[in-house]
Design a protein around this motif. Structure first.
Motif, short mmCIF file in Angstrom:
data_model
loop_
_atom_site.label_atom_id
_atom_site.label_comp_id
_atom_site.label_asym_id
_atom_site.label_seq_id
_atom_site.Cartn_x
_atom_site.Cartn_y
_atom_site.Cartn_z
N GLN A 30 0.83 -1.20 0.00
CA GLN A 30 0.00 0.00 0.00
C GLN A 30 0.87 1.26 0.00
N PRO A 31 0.65 2.14 -0.97
CA PRO A 31 1.45 3.36 -1.01
C PRO A 31 1.13 4.26 0.17
N VAL A 32 2.16 4.85 0.74
CA VAL A 32 2.00 5.77 1.87
C VAL A 32 2.83 7.02 1.60
N PRO A 33 2.48 8.15 2.19
CA PRO A 33 3.33 9.33 2.03
C PRO A 33 4.72 9.06 2.57
N PRO A 34 5.78 9.32 1.80
CA PRO A 34 7.14 9.04 2.25
C PRO A 34 7.56 9.95 3.40
N THR A 35 7.84 9.38 4.54
CA THR A 35 8.16 10.17 5.73
C THR A 35 9.42 11.00 5.56
N LEU A 37 10.39 12.52 3.05
CA LEU A 37 10.18 13.68 2.18
C LEU A 37 9.21 14.69 2.79
N ASP A 38 8.53 14.31 3.85
CA ASP A 38 7.50 15.16 4.42
C ASP A 38 6.49 15.55 3.34
N SER A 39 6.01 14.54 2.62
CA SER A 39 5.05 14.76 1.54
C SER A 39 3.73 14.11 1.88
N ALA A 40 2.64 14.74 1.44
CA ALA A 40 1.32 14.19 1.69
C ALA A 40 0.86 13.25 0.58
N ILE A 41 1.66 13.11 -0.48
CA ILE A 41 1.26 12.30 -1.63
C ILE A 41 1.72 10.86 -1.43
N PRO A 42 0.80 9.88 -1.44
CA PRO A 42 1.21 8.48 -1.27
C PRO A 42 2.14 8.02 -2.40
N ALA A 43 3.09 7.17 -2.05
CA ALA A 43 4.04 6.65 -3.03
C ALA A 43 4.58 5.32 -2.51
N LYS A 199 -6.00 8.72 -7.01
CA LYS A 199 -6.49 9.17 -5.70
C LYS A 199 -6.54 8.01 -4.71
N THR A 200 -6.45 6.78 -5.23
CA THR A 200 -6.52 5.61 -4.35
C THR A 200 -5.24 4.79 -4.50
N THR A 201 -5.22 3.92 -5.51
CA THR A 201 -4.01 3.16 -5.80
C THR A 201 -4.02 2.76 -7.27
N CYS A 202 -2.87 2.37 -7.75
CA CYS A 202 -2.68 2.03 -9.16
C CYS A 202 -3.63 0.88 -9.56
N ASN A 203 -4.41 1.08 -10.64
CA ASN A 203 -5.45 0.12 -11.03
C ASN A 203 -5.41 -0.06 -12.55
N SER A 305 0.76 -6.07 -15.29
CA SER A 305 1.56 -4.90 -14.92
C SER A 305 2.07 -5.09 -13.50
N SER A 306 3.33 -4.80 -13.29
CA SER A 306 3.91 -4.94 -11.95
C SER A 306 3.79 -3.66 -11.13
N LYS A 307 3.26 -2.59 -11.73
CA LYS A 307 3.24 -1.30 -11.03
C LYS A 307 2.33 -1.25 -9.81
N PRO A 308 1.25 -2.07 -9.72
CA PRO A 308 0.51 -2.09 -8.45
C PRO A 308 1.33 -2.64 -7.28
N SER A 309 2.45 -3.29 -7.57
CA SER A 309 3.32 -3.84 -6.51
C SER A 309 4.56 -2.99 -6.27
N THR A 310 5.05 -2.33 -7.30
CA THR A 310 6.30 -1.57 -7.17
C THR A 310 6.10 -0.06 -7.27
N GLY A 311 4.95 0.36 -7.79
CA GLY A 311 4.79 1.75 -8.19
C GLY A 311 5.49 1.99 -9.52
N HIS A 312 5.26 3.15 -10.08
CA HIS A 312 5.93 3.52 -11.33
C HIS A 312 7.28 4.15 -10.95
N CYS A 313 8.34 3.39 -11.18
CA CYS A 313 9.67 3.81 -10.74
C CYS A 313 10.40 4.66 -11.78
#
Length: 389
Positions: A30-35, A37-43, A199-203, A305-313
């Motif tokens: 599950q993507p979470v905001p990176p601590t 980076l102090d960012s509110a955007i999940p990644a 807004k939720t997760t990669c689908n 697609s592997s991006k729901p597991s790794t994110g778009h790197c």
């Protein structure tokens, strides 16, 4: 050219065995905001501990290079053997990235605004694109060609193609090749401004898809001409020059890249066992890739697609996803199951049905050839065909 060893790190883990097991298990991190980076955007952040940059190379100290070093440490023994065998002048470095150490530059600018001067530990090589390859060359003490490729999301796929050229031309006898990208505000806010983030997760490929989720990671191969079990058999590239961020809607240039990879490997579409789709889950990119894949492969070839597991790197995606295909072909993969396509299972009625692997139909099968797609901003498209020669 032969891909003798692989090191990689991503949101799924920090070793080949852990990443393969997590990917095949169908667990979506599950993507979470990176601590950090102090960012509110999940990644999709890398949560495993990263090695420290040696003090003598502190000018290159950044998260991006620590990700690279994490991947490098996994294959350092094989690289050292190659250096002894071929000589430091005959070992090259080709790395893809789109961010380099921009996060360190962002932090330095914050200090500058607050204090009026840059922090003492900051060095421009931390974020300079060429510094990525310079760092690896300095760490390994090799003196062959060393350079960075930056074509956004196809960067490290292009790096693999470039490394193969160095070997074919006889410029090098071994190349350390791959890519890395790290999370930073520039990337997260940029994709947010484009309206390209979920807004939720990669689908991917769902009628409900609403954007991608950014990730980070690194992957490095040792590539040589010496025969081995797994090889880069084909490379196809195209540039559609349609739009700075949107793909050509008809998928014609993505199709050209896949066709070129098949022709380069002297293979037919029906011989491909698995396609790692670019699958960003953005509305236009999925529709374009669907058209291209359906036209060339129909609805029979297994894909996901592997991006729901790794994110778009991003700049690391090409090498990382080629690395995932390498794992499927390697001796680590005894089960021979295909990785599931993680989504909500609601197909887009405007798209042709592809053979998306489900958790319920991961039947074991012998794997010979895998295709991996990377489609980038500006229409820079690369398809890599990896398999047993």
């Amino acid at each position: 050219m032969y891909l003798h060893d692989l090191g990689l790190v991503c949101a799924l883990g920090g070793s080949k065995a852990d990443i393969l097991a997590a990917w095949l298990a169908g667990g979506s991190v599950q993507p979470v905001p990176p601590t950090w980076l102090d960012s509110a955007i999940p990644a999709f952040g890398v949560l495993t501990e990263l090695p420290a940059i040696p003090a003598k190379l502190k000018q290159y100290d950044c998260r991006n290079n620590r990700l690279l070093l994490s991947a490098l440490c996994q294959i350092e023994s094989a690289i050292s053997t190659a250096i002894v065998r071929y000589g430091a002048d005959r070992v090259g470095i080709v790395v893809g990235t789109s961010t380099s150490g921009i996060a360190e530059g962002e932090s330095a600018v914050q200090v500058l605004r607050a204090s009026g001067s840059m922090p003492g530990h900051y060095h421009y090589k931390q974020q300079e694109l060429g510094g990525v390859a310079e760092f690896l060359a300095a760490y390994l003490d090799v003196r062959g060609p060393a350079y960075t490729v930056s074509t956004t999301c196809s960067s490290s796929a292009n790096a693999l193609a470039s490394a193969r050229r160095l070997l074919r031309l006889g410029v090098c006898d071994a190349v350390v090749v791959g890519g890395a990208d790290s999370l930073c505000h520039t990337t997260l806010e940029g994709f947010f401004a484009l309206g390209a983030l979920s807004k939720t997760t990669c689908n991917p490929f769902s009628k409900n898809r609403d954007g991608t989720t950014i990730g980070e990671g690194a992957a490095l191969f040792l590539m040589t001409r010496e025969p081995g079990d797994i090889a880069l058999l084909g490379v196809g590239a195209s540039a559609d020059a349609y739009h700075i961020s949107a793909p050509r809607p008809d998928g014609s240039c993505a199709l050209l890249a896949m066709q070129a990879a098949l022709a380069d490997a002297q293979l037919k579409p029906e011989q491909i066992d698995y396609i790692n789709l670019h699958g960003t889950a953005t509305w236009q990119n999925d529709a374009m890739e669907n058209r291209a894949v359906a036209q060339l492969f129909g609805s029979d070839t297994a894909c996901s697609s592997s991006k729901p597991s790794t994110g778009h790197c991003l700049g690391a995606a090409g090498a990382l996803e080629a690395g995932l295909c390498w794992l499927l072909l390697s001796d680590l993969h005894q089960e021979r199951r295909l990785p599931a396509h993680l989504w909500d299972g609601e197909p887009d009625p405007d798209m042709t049905r592809l053979n998306l692997v489900g958790l319920e139909n991961q039947q074991p099968k012998p794997l010979q050839y895998c295709l991996s797609n990377s489609f980038s901003f500006g229409g820079n498209n690369v398809s890599l065909l990896i398999g047993h020669p």
